[in-house]
Design a protein around this motif. Structure first.
Motif, PDB file in Angstrom:
ATOM      1  N   SER A 203      -5.537  -7.988   2.187  1.00 41.76           N
ATOM      2  CA  SER A 203      -4.572  -8.933   2.290  1.00 41.76           C
ATOM      3  C   SER A 203      -4.837 -10.691   0.839  1.00 41.76           C
ATOM      4  N   LEU A 204      -5.014  -9.724   0.262  1.00 41.76           N
ATOM      5  CA  LEU A 204      -4.953  -9.987  -1.254  1.00 41.76           C
ATOM      6  C   LEU A 204      -3.390  -9.572  -1.141  1.00 41.76           C
ATOM      7  N   THR A 205      -3.340  -8.247  -2.082  1.00 43.82           N
ATOM      8  CA  THR A 205      -2.455  -7.865  -2.406  1.00 43.82           C
ATOM      9  C   THR A 205      -1.125  -6.712  -1.125  1.00 43.82           C
ATOM     10  N   ARG A 206      -0.757  -7.006  -0.717  1.00 40.86           N
ATOM     11  CA  ARG A 206       0.078  -6.198   0.247  1.00 40.86           C
ATOM     12  C   ARG A 206      -0.264  -5.021   0.223  1.00 40.86           C
ATOM     13  N   LEU A 207      -0.756  -3.760   0.806  1.00 44.53           N
ATOM     14  CA  LEU A 207      -0.258  -1.915   0.690  1.00 44.53           C
ATOM     15  C   LEU A 207       1.068  -2.172   1.114  1.00 44.53           C
ATOM     16  N   ASP A 208       1.612  -1.023  -0.014  1.00 44.66           N
ATOM     17  CA  ASP A 208       3.051  -0.722   0.749  1.00 44.66           C
ATOM     18  C   ASP A 208       2.109   0.401   1.169  1.00 44.66           C
ATOM     19  N   THR A 212      -0.793   3.553   1.982  1.00 48.24           N
ATOM     20  CA  THR A 212      -1.458   3.383   3.284  1.00 48.24           C
ATOM     21  C   THR A 212      -1.191   4.710   3.693  1.00 48.24           C
ATOM     22  N   THR A 213      -0.503   5.173   3.804  1.00 50.11           N
ATOM     23  CA  THR A 213      -0.173   6.782   4.045  1.00 50.11           C
ATOM     24  C   THR A 213      -1.335   7.740   3.793  1.00 50.11           C
ATOM     25  N   LEU A 214      -1.690   7.425   2.178  1.00 53.49           N
ATOM     26  CA  LEU A 214      -2.678   8.135   1.700  1.00 53.49           C
ATOM     27  C   LEU A 214      -4.126   7.565   1.829  1.00 53.49           C
ATOM     28  N   LEU A 215      -4.052   6.264   2.199  1.00 51.05           N
ATOM     29  CA  LEU A 215      -5.262   5.636   2.295  1.00 51.05           C
ATOM     30  C   LEU A 215      -5.843   6.245   3.871  1.00 51.05           C
TER      31      LEU A 215
END
Length: 234
Positions: A203-208, A212-215
């Motif tokens: 919400s503060l720093t958009r995840l690329d 996202t894939t690794l998370l």
């Protein structure tokens, strides 16, 4: 290509290399494999002449062509060769750009130790550069995410302590807080806490897409462990 052959006969290797590069540009529109072959010819000539910076740029071009094809294995190999030559020429900024590409694809291929080592090395280099020191946190974040995919929680927490020593700006940063929260969620097997931590950061720093894939892989570690524990209980 014919012009390159003529230049070779005239012992004008620089002009021959330039012709191979021009041939590659034309092939890029129709036959990428032949473009790569032409660039390799140019690399060979530039290397023979001791023009290592020029050779490195062509190797990077080959890597980028293979990257667009989705050929991660081969593009890593050419990025490594380019990084080595850039390093030899003391073009550290260019070498680091190549190394970051290697780390990106190494992580995607689950070669996490290689990716972690590169991200940590680049972060240390950034800390020592006044212009780049604030970007170190991002590289340490990437290293931490790779560790979450591959290592136990104790190793992740130990790495976070080291990262605070590496970069004084990392301690109490959003990146540090995020990784610590993910490590806690992984340790406790708490999928909800993990999801909340990801949503709060995003919400503060958009995840690329890469993060996202690794998370998603880290989340699977938690859910798979929960499933094993449920099977043990039954």
């Amino acid at each position: 290509m014919k012009l390159a052959e003529v230049h070779i006969k005239l012992e004008s290797r620089h002009d021959a290399a330039t012709s191979w590069v021009e041939a590659a540009k034309a092939f890029l529109k129709s036959d990428q494999r032949r473009a790569v072959s032409c660039l390799q010819q140019a690399v060979s000539l530039y290397t023979d002449m001791g023009r290592l910076g020029m050779a490195a740029r062509q190797l990077r071009e080959i890597a980028e062509v293979l990257e667009k094809e989705g050929n991660k294995e081969e593009c890593i190999m050419f990025y490594e060769q380019a990084a080595d030559l850039f390093h030899t020429e003391n073009s550290m900024a260019e070498a680091n750009k190549c190394n970051l590409k290697i780390a990106q694809y190494a992580a995607e291929l689950e070669r996490y130790p290689q990716a972690v080592a590169i991200y940590e090395d680049v972060a240390r280099a950034c800390v020592e550069n006044n212009l780049l020191k604030y970007s170190a946190k991002g590289h340490l974040l990437n290293a931490g995410i790779c560790l979450l995919c591959s290592a136990d929680v104790a190793t992740v927490r130990g790495a976070l302590e080291r990262y605070c020593d590496t970069d004084i700006n990392f301690d109490n940063s959003r990146e540090h807080t995020f990784l610590a929260a993910l490590a806690d969620a992984l340790d406790e097997g708490d999928v909800e806490a993990f999801t909340t931590a990801v949503a709060d950061y995003d919400s503060l720093t958009r995840l690329d897409a890469w993060k996202t894939t690794l998370l998603v892989r880290v989340k699977r570690k938690i859910t798979s462990r929960d499933e094993v524990e449920e099977e043990d209980l039954t």
